[in-house]
Scaffold this motif. Structure first.
Motif, PDB file in Angstrom:
ATOM      1  N   ARG A  44       0.771  -1.316   0.788  1.00 54.66           N
ATOM      2  CA  ARG A  44       0.332  -0.275  -0.191  1.00 54.66           C
ATOM      3  C   ARG A  44       0.902   1.158  -0.160  1.00 54.66           C
ATOM      4  NH1 ARG A  44      -2.947  -3.406   3.477  1.00 54.66           N
ATOM      5  NH2 ARG A  44      -5.446  -4.008   1.718  1.00 54.66           N
ATOM      6  N   VAL A  45       2.002   0.843  -0.340  1.00 52.91           N
ATOM      7  CA  VAL A  45       2.881   2.151  -0.879  1.00 52.91           C
ATOM      8  C   VAL A  45       2.368   2.001  -2.574  1.00 52.91           C
ATOM      9  CG1 VAL A  45       5.121   3.250  -1.007  1.00 52.91           C
ATOM     10  CG2 VAL A  45       4.474   2.136   1.172  1.00 52.91           C
ATOM     11  N   ASP A  46       2.152   3.143  -2.906  1.00 56.08           N
ATOM     12  CA  ASP A  46       2.170   3.481  -4.692  1.00 56.08           C
ATOM     13  C   ASP A  46       3.293   4.891  -4.871  1.00 56.08           C
ATOM     14  OD1 ASP A  46       1.661   4.099  -7.169  1.00 56.08           O
ATOM     15  OD2 ASP A  46      -0.870   3.180  -6.860  1.00 56.08           O
ATOM     16  N   PRO A  47       4.124   4.000  -5.895  1.00 56.95           N
ATOM     17  CA  PRO A  47       4.802   5.556  -6.323  1.00 56.95           C
ATOM     18  C   PRO A  47       4.617   6.327  -7.429  1.00 56.95           C
ATOM     19  CG  PRO A  47       5.005   3.692  -7.219  1.00 56.95           C
ATOM     20  CD  PRO A  47       4.005   3.497  -5.944  1.00 56.95           C
ATOM     21  N   GLY A  48       3.331   6.033  -7.402  1.00 50.45           N
ATOM     22  CA  GLY A  48       2.349   7.470  -7.973  1.00 50.45           C
ATOM     23  C   GLY A  48       1.595   8.259  -7.039  1.00 50.45           C
ATOM     24  N   GLN A  49       1.369   7.915  -6.803  1.00 49.83           N
ATOM     25  CA  GLN A  49       0.836   9.120  -5.155  1.00 49.83           C
ATOM     26  C   GLN A  49       1.175   9.347  -4.116  1.00 49.83           C
ATOM     27  OE1 GLN A  49      -2.429   5.969  -3.510  1.00 49.83           O
ATOM     28  NE2 GLN A  49      -3.248   5.762  -5.699  1.00 49.83           N
ATOM     29  N   LYS A  50       0.816  10.618  -3.238  1.00 52.40           N
ATOM     30  CA  LYS A  50       1.525  11.161  -2.196  1.00 52.40           C
ATOM     31  C   LYS A  50       1.246  10.030  -0.773  1.00 52.40           C
ATOM     32  CE  LYS A  50       2.304  15.616   0.139  1.00 52.40           C
ATOM     33  NZ  LYS A  50       3.749  15.547  -0.479  1.00 52.40           N
ATOM     34  N   ASP A  56       6.314  11.843  -1.819  1.00 55.53           N
ATOM     35  CA  ASP A  56       5.654  11.623  -3.223  1.00 55.53           C
ATOM     36  C   ASP A  56       7.011  10.244  -3.611  1.00 55.53           C
ATOM     37  OD1 ASP A  56       6.915  10.725  -6.155  1.00 55.53           O
ATOM     38  OD2 ASP A  56       7.100  13.100  -6.201  1.00 55.53           O
ATOM     39  N   VAL A  57       7.144   9.263  -3.320  1.00 50.41           N
ATOM     40  CA  VAL A  57       7.385   7.815  -2.514  1.00 50.41           C
ATOM     41  C   VAL A  57       8.451   7.270  -4.432  1.00 50.41           C
ATOM     42  CG1 VAL A  57       7.151   5.677  -2.602  1.00 50.41           C
ATOM     43  CG2 VAL A  57       5.008   6.847  -1.859  1.00 50.41           C
ATOM     44  N   LYS A  58       7.954   8.204  -5.088  1.00 55.53           N
ATOM     45  CA  LYS A  58       9.153   7.546  -6.767  1.00 55.53           C
ATOM     46  C   LYS A  58      10.206   8.765  -6.687  1.00 55.53           C
ATOM     47  CE  LYS A  58       9.584   7.063 -11.227  1.00 55.53           C
ATOM     48  NZ  LYS A  58       9.244   6.227 -12.178  1.00 55.53           N
ATOM     49  N   LYS A  59       9.936  10.210  -6.197  1.00 56.46           N
ATOM     50  CA  LYS A  59      10.947  10.533  -5.773  1.00 56.46           C
ATOM     51  C   LYS A  59      12.275  10.472  -4.372  1.00 56.46           C
ATOM     52  CE  LYS A  59      11.916  15.790  -5.399  1.00 56.46           C
ATOM     53  NZ  LYS A  59      11.576  16.928  -4.750  1.00 56.46           N
ATOM     54  N   THR A  60      11.434   9.575  -3.706  1.00 58.33           N
ATOM     55  CA  THR A  60      11.993   9.356  -2.263  1.00 58.33           C
ATOM     56  C   THR A  60      12.893   8.293  -2.670  1.00 58.33           C
ATOM     57  OG1 THR A  60      10.941   9.911  -0.380  1.00 58.33           O
ATOM     58  CG2 THR A  60      11.847   8.294  -0.251  1.00 58.33           C
ATOM     59  N   VAL A  61      12.456   7.508  -3.082  1.00 60.19           N
ATOM     60  CA  VAL A  61      13.477   6.287  -3.907  1.00 60.19           C
ATOM     61  C   VAL A  61      14.646   6.508  -4.570  1.00 60.19           C
ATOM     62  CG1 VAL A  61      13.444   4.057  -5.035  1.00 60.19           C
ATOM     63  CG2 VAL A  61      11.239   4.344  -3.016  1.00 60.19           C
ATOM     64  N   THR A  62      13.974   7.287  -6.124  1.00 65.28           N
ATOM     65  CA  THR A  62      15.386   7.363  -6.496  1.00 65.28           C
ATOM     66  C   THR A  62      15.487   8.538  -6.904  1.00 65.28           C
ATOM     67  OG1 THR A  62      13.685   8.663  -8.496  1.00 65.28           O
ATOM     68  CG2 THR A  62      13.233   6.306  -8.666  1.00 65.28           C
ATOM     69  N   ASP A  63      15.884   9.680  -5.821  1.00 58.97           N
ATOM     70  CA  ASP A  63      16.042  10.607  -5.567  1.00 58.97           C
ATOM     71  C   ASP A  63      17.177  10.905  -4.435  1.00 58.97           C
ATOM     72  OD1 ASP A  63      15.371  11.562  -8.226  1.00 58.97           O
ATOM     73  OD2 ASP A  63      14.458  13.532  -7.220  1.00 58.97           O
TER      74      ASP A  63
END
Length: 144
Positions: A44-50, A56-63
């Motif tokens: 329930r941690v969707d990289p497309g949703q805040k 911002d999950v995707k930004k946290t992981v990739t940046d």
């Protein structure tokens, strides 16, 4: 969440990182980006949703995790559309015990960590002071 089962970091972002590092380690040291996103969605941690804890999950992981050198985020050559993969970063190699990852996985799956024999050998070869430098370097270089 299940992270409380183990002595994992109390900081939620470090808990997220621990989950990602666990997947990478269990899958042989390199995983495609899509696998990470699919596993996080199951949690329930969707990289497309805040997310309320991670933003911002995707930004946290990739940046953020990449900038902090916990993860490497590498483009896979000759893929169309462009694909990326994750690997353990230099800082994770220094700060995170692979033996601890196995204990964590054993608790989640209610299995003895030794049941993952390849990962168990790798985790204990690297973390055991009596292992020779050349064997632990060879072990870690296989995944780079």
């Amino acid at each position: 969440m299940f992270l409380s089962v183990c002595r994992c970091p109390s900081n939620p972002k470090m808990g997220l990182l621990f989950v990602i590092l666990s997947v990478i380690f269990m899958k042989g040291g390199v995983v495609r980006e899509n696998l990470i996103w699919n596993i996080l969605k199951k949690l329930r941690v969707d990289p497309g949703q805040k997310h309320e804890e991670f933003g911002d999950v995707k930004k946290t992981v990739t940046d953020e995790f990449v900038r902090q050198r916990y993860l490497e985020y590498v483009r896979i050559p000759h893929t169309e559309p462009v694909e990326y993969e994750f690997r353990w970063g230099q800082r994770a190699d220094m700060e995170v015990s692979k033996a601890q990852i196995l204990v964590f996985m054993g608790q989640i799956h209610e299995q003895d960590p030794r049941s993952w024999s390849q990962q168990y050998r790798e985790a204990h070869a690297i973390s055991t002071p009596s292992s020779t430098p050349s064997s632990s370097q060879a072990s870690s270089s296989n995944h780079r």
